[in-house]
Design a protein around this motif. Structure first.
Motif, PDB file in Angstrom:
ATOM      1  N   LEU A  31       0.823  -1.203   0.000  1.00 21.79           N
ATOM      2  CA  LEU A  31       0.000   0.000   0.000  1.00 21.79           C
ATOM      3  C   LEU A  31       0.861   1.259   0.000  1.00 21.79           C
ATOM      4  O   LEU A  31       0.524   2.251  -0.657  1.00 21.79           O
ATOM      5  CB  LEU A  31      -0.928  -0.012   1.213  1.00 21.79           C
ATOM      6  CG  LEU A  31      -2.012  -1.086   1.218  1.00 21.79           C
ATOM      7  CD1 LEU A  31      -2.840  -1.008   2.488  1.00 21.79           C
ATOM      8  CD2 LEU A  31      -2.904  -0.956   0.000  1.00 21.79           C
TER       9      LEU A  31
ATOM     10  N   THR B  53       0.652   4.205  -2.799  1.00 18.86           N
ATOM     11  CA  THR B  53       0.194   5.545  -2.421  1.00 18.86           C
ATOM     12  C   THR B  53       1.321   6.563  -2.298  1.00 18.86           C
ATOM     13  O   THR B  53       1.049   7.736  -2.023  1.00 18.86           O
ATOM     14  CB  THR B  53      -0.554   5.476  -1.077  1.00 18.86           C
ATOM     15  OG1 THR B  53       0.310   4.907  -0.075  1.00 18.86           O
ATOM     16  CG2 THR B  53      -1.801   4.619  -1.213  1.00 18.86           C
TER      17      THR B  53
ATOM     18  N   PHE C 228      -4.866   7.563  -1.986  1.00 22.05           N
ATOM     19  CA  PHE C 228      -6.196   7.106  -1.566  1.00 22.05           C
ATOM     20  C   PHE C 228      -7.058   8.309  -1.210  1.00 22.05           C
ATOM     21  O   PHE C 228      -6.638   9.207  -0.485  1.00 22.05           O
ATOM     22  CB  PHE C 228      -6.079   6.179  -0.362  1.00 22.05           C
ATOM     23  CG  PHE C 228      -7.406   5.748   0.191  1.00 22.05           C
ATOM     24  CD1 PHE C 228      -8.147   4.764  -0.433  1.00 22.05           C
ATOM     25  CD2 PHE C 228      -7.922   6.348   1.336  1.00 22.05           C
ATOM     26  CE1 PHE C 228      -9.376   4.370   0.079  1.00 22.05           C
ATOM     27  CE2 PHE C 228      -9.152   5.965   1.854  1.00 22.05           C
ATOM     28  CZ  PHE C 228      -9.874   4.970   1.220  1.00 22.05           C
ATOM     29  N   GLY C 229      -8.284   8.316  -1.712  1.00 27.41           N
ATOM     30  CA  GLY C 229      -9.207   9.402  -1.432  1.00 27.41           C
ATOM     31  C   GLY C 229      -9.222  10.492  -2.476  1.00 27.41           C
ATOM     32  O   GLY C 229     -10.180  11.274  -2.523  1.00 27.41           O
ATOM     33  N   ASP C 230      -8.205  10.536  -3.334  1.00 28.39           N
ATOM     34  CA  ASP C 230      -8.204  11.525  -4.407  1.00 28.39           C
ATOM     35  C   ASP C 230      -9.338  11.193  -5.381  1.00 28.39           C
ATOM     36  O   ASP C 230      -9.432  10.056  -5.853  1.00 28.39           O
ATOM     37  CB  ASP C 230      -6.864  11.515  -5.128  1.00 28.39           C
ATOM     38  CG  ASP C 230      -6.807  12.530  -6.256  1.00 28.39           C
ATOM     39  OD1 ASP C 230      -7.063  12.133  -7.409  1.00 28.39           O
ATOM     40  OD2 ASP C 230      -6.526  13.712  -5.991  1.00 28.39           O
TER      41      ASP C 230
ATOM     42  N   MET D 193      -9.809   7.587  -7.265  1.00 30.53           N
ATOM     43  CA  MET D 193     -10.899   6.693  -6.889  1.00 30.53           C
ATOM     44  C   MET D 193     -11.779   6.369  -8.093  1.00 30.53           C
ATOM     45  O   MET D 193     -12.215   5.226  -8.272  1.00 30.53           O
ATOM     46  CB  MET D 193     -11.733   7.311  -5.774  1.00 30.53           C
ATOM     47  CG  MET D 193     -10.949   7.629  -4.498  1.00 30.53           C
ATOM     48  SD  MET D 193      -9.859   6.297  -3.939  1.00 30.53           S
ATOM     49  CE  MET D 193     -11.015   4.963  -3.737  1.00 30.53           C
TER      50      MET D 193
ATOM     51  N   VAL E 292      -5.771  -4.260  -5.126  1.00 29.55           N
ATOM     52  CA  VAL E 292      -5.633  -2.867  -4.687  1.00 29.55           C
ATOM     53  C   VAL E 292      -6.873  -2.062  -5.059  1.00 29.55           C
ATOM     54  O   VAL E 292      -7.421  -1.305  -4.245  1.00 29.55           O
ATOM     55  CB  VAL E 292      -4.365  -2.233  -5.299  1.00 29.55           C
ATOM     56  CG1 VAL E 292      -4.354  -0.724  -5.070  1.00 29.55           C
ATOM     57  CG2 VAL E 292      -3.110  -2.866  -4.708  1.00 29.55           C
TER      58      VAL E 292
ATOM     59  N   PHE F 298      -9.384  -0.270  -2.361  1.00 35.00           N
ATOM     60  CA  PHE F 298      -9.598   1.173  -2.375  1.00 35.00           C
ATOM     61  C   PHE F 298     -11.073   1.514  -2.610  1.00 35.00           C
ATOM     62  O   PHE F 298     -11.635   2.384  -1.950  1.00 35.00           O
ATOM     63  CB  PHE F 298      -8.737   1.822  -3.463  1.00 35.00           C
ATOM     64  CG  PHE F 298      -7.317   2.087  -3.041  1.00 35.00           C
ATOM     65  CD1 PHE F 298      -6.635   1.196  -2.229  1.00 35.00           C
ATOM     66  CD2 PHE F 298      -6.645   3.212  -3.471  1.00 35.00           C
ATOM     67  CE1 PHE F 298      -5.323   1.418  -1.841  1.00 35.00           C
ATOM     68  CE2 PHE F 298      -5.339   3.458  -3.092  1.00 35.00           C
ATOM     69  CZ  PHE F 298      -4.672   2.557  -2.270  1.00 35.00           C
ATOM     70  N   THR F 299     -11.695   0.803  -3.560  1.00 35.58           N
ATOM     71  CA  THR F 299     -13.090   1.096  -3.895  1.00 35.58           C
ATOM     72  C   THR F 299     -14.018   0.764  -2.736  1.00 35.58           C
ATOM     73  O   THR F 299     -14.918   1.538  -2.396  1.00 35.58           O
ATOM     74  CB  THR F 299     -13.499   0.308  -5.148  1.00 35.58           C
ATOM     75  OG1 THR F 299     -12.614   0.624  -6.224  1.00 35.58           O
ATOM     76  CG2 THR F 299     -14.921   0.639  -5.550  1.00 35.58           C
TER      77      THR F 299
ATOM     78  N   HIS G  90     -13.362   3.198   0.318  1.00 36.31           N
ATOM     79  CA  HIS G  90     -13.852   4.550   0.091  1.00 36.31           C
ATOM     80  C   HIS G  90     -15.374   4.586  -0.018  1.00 36.31           C
ATOM     81  O   HIS G  90     -16.032   5.442   0.585  1.00 36.31           O
ATOM     82  CB  HIS G  90     -13.216   5.128  -1.181  1.00 36.31           C
ATOM     83  CG  HIS G  90     -13.534   6.571  -1.405  1.00 36.31           C
ATOM     84  ND1 HIS G  90     -14.653   6.987  -2.103  1.00 36.31           N
ATOM     85  CD2 HIS G  90     -12.903   7.707  -1.019  1.00 36.31           C
ATOM     86  CE1 HIS G  90     -14.685   8.298  -2.143  1.00 36.31           C
ATOM     87  NE2 HIS G  90     -13.642   8.772  -1.498  1.00 36.31           N
TER      88      HIS G  90
END
Length: 340
Positions: free
Chosen positions: A190, A194, A210-212, A216, A285, A289-290, A293
């Motif tokens: 990770l 990231t 992550f979160g951008d 995403m 990954v 992430f999906t 989030h």
């Protein structure tokens, strides 16, 4: 463990070749009406067989059927938002006519209703369902062989090429579902994804934060099941990301994203083409992430928003706890300021 009947059917299908189709056709040819006379046949005029439809299936029988059922229903549940199949169909075990008595309302899932996952690519369809409560059945139905650059003439070369396409697509779908069920990547992986990094040959690999919103949307598009059949292109990526991101997304931006995804090892380029496929690491990954989030971060932050009406906030333990903490913190700060 597969039954004897399933093993016999698998052996028969593996031995089926194009010459068997030709043999079957000519065995019955003389009993069918035909414009060709015997003189025409002796002169070399005859029918040329072509593929109208070609189906390749994969059946995996579970020694514990309840485990297989739980696995497939977990796949359906997870991939209503992750994977984006073209259709998740509910198959009723009765023929519904205009005069059929009873009510047919949406209830997922109940007795007599079986979920079916379906993905399409041009004229082909890849579907999966749990058969007879014991086996995971995966089928690729090819409606037009030219979708995969294969001729329509029934010959050994085209037959083997279509078998290879079908076996590969069925296997990739099952492998993708198995990879989704695997544990999340470790912290080192990770961090590699990231944070900016360098490839083995010294190339710079930009971070995928992550979160951008752009990242995403990009990772959500990558896990589409339809990509398992023939991969995806720059143009397709632009269309998918644009539908999920509230900002303009150009082909140049897609090229940049494809480059950093390749350097991170999340996608690979198909040989002699401009198409890409997700790697095993990339799917794990992207799914992590999906899910994190879409199911944890976004709903949680929405509950912490101060503009949420009080009556709605009272229904959520998280929102109630957050408002109590916020109130206690404000009271503490006010008290300390007065004491100072």
């Amino acid at each position: 463990m597969a039954s004897a009947g399933a093993l016999i059917r698998q052996l028969f299908s593996a031995r089926l070749r194009s010459n068997a189709v030709h043999t079957f056709f000519w065995r019955w040819f003389h009993r069918l009406p035909s414009p060709f006379t015997s003189d025409d046949l002796q002169a070399g005029y005859a029918y040329e067989l072509a593929f109208r439809q070609f189906e390749v299936s994969d059946t995996r029988v579970f020694d514990r059927p309840q485990t297989g059922r739980a696995f497939f229903e977990g796949v359906i549940r997870d991939h209503l938002d992750v994977g984006r199949p073209d259709h998740v169909v509910l198959i009723f075990d009765r023929k519904v006519m205009p005069r059929t008595p009873g009510r047919f309302t949406t209830r997922v899932v109940t007795r007599g209703v079986d979920p079916q996952l379906s993905c399409t690519y041009k004229s082909s369809r890849l579907k999966q369902y749990f058969k007879l409560g014991k086996a995971l059945r995966t089928e690729l139905v090819i409606g037009d062989t030219r979708d995969f650059g294969i001729g329509r003439r029934v010959c050994a070369m085209n037959w083997n090429a279509l078998r290879a396409v079908g076996d590969s697509a069925n296997r990739r779908l099952c492998d993708a579902e198995a990879q989704t069920a695997r544990p999340a990547p470790d912290i080192v992986t990770l961090t590699h994804v990231t944070r900016p990094s360098t490839t083995n040959d010294g190339l710079h690999a930009p971070a995928l934060a992550f979160g951008d919103p752009r990242v995403m949307a990009l990772l959500t598009c990558l896990v589409h099941f339809s990509h398992l059949l023939a991969g995806f292109t720059n143009r397709q990526l632009v269309e998918l990301v644009t539908s999920l991101w509230d900002q303009p997304y150009s082909s140049r931006q897609a090229t940049y994203d494809l480059r950093r995804l390749r350097r991170k090892g999340l996608i690979t380029r198909l040989p002699r083409s401009q198409r890409y496929q997700l790697t095993g690491l990339g799917r794990r990954v992207a799914v992590l992430f999906t899910k994190a989030h879409g199911r944890v971060l976004a709903p949680g932050l929405a509950l912490l928003d101060p503009v949420v009406p009080p009556d709605l906030a009272q229904r959520s333990p998280l929102a109630r706890a957050w408002r109590q903490f916020d109130l206690a913190l404000n009271q503490f700060v006010d008290a300390q300021l007065l004491a100072a």
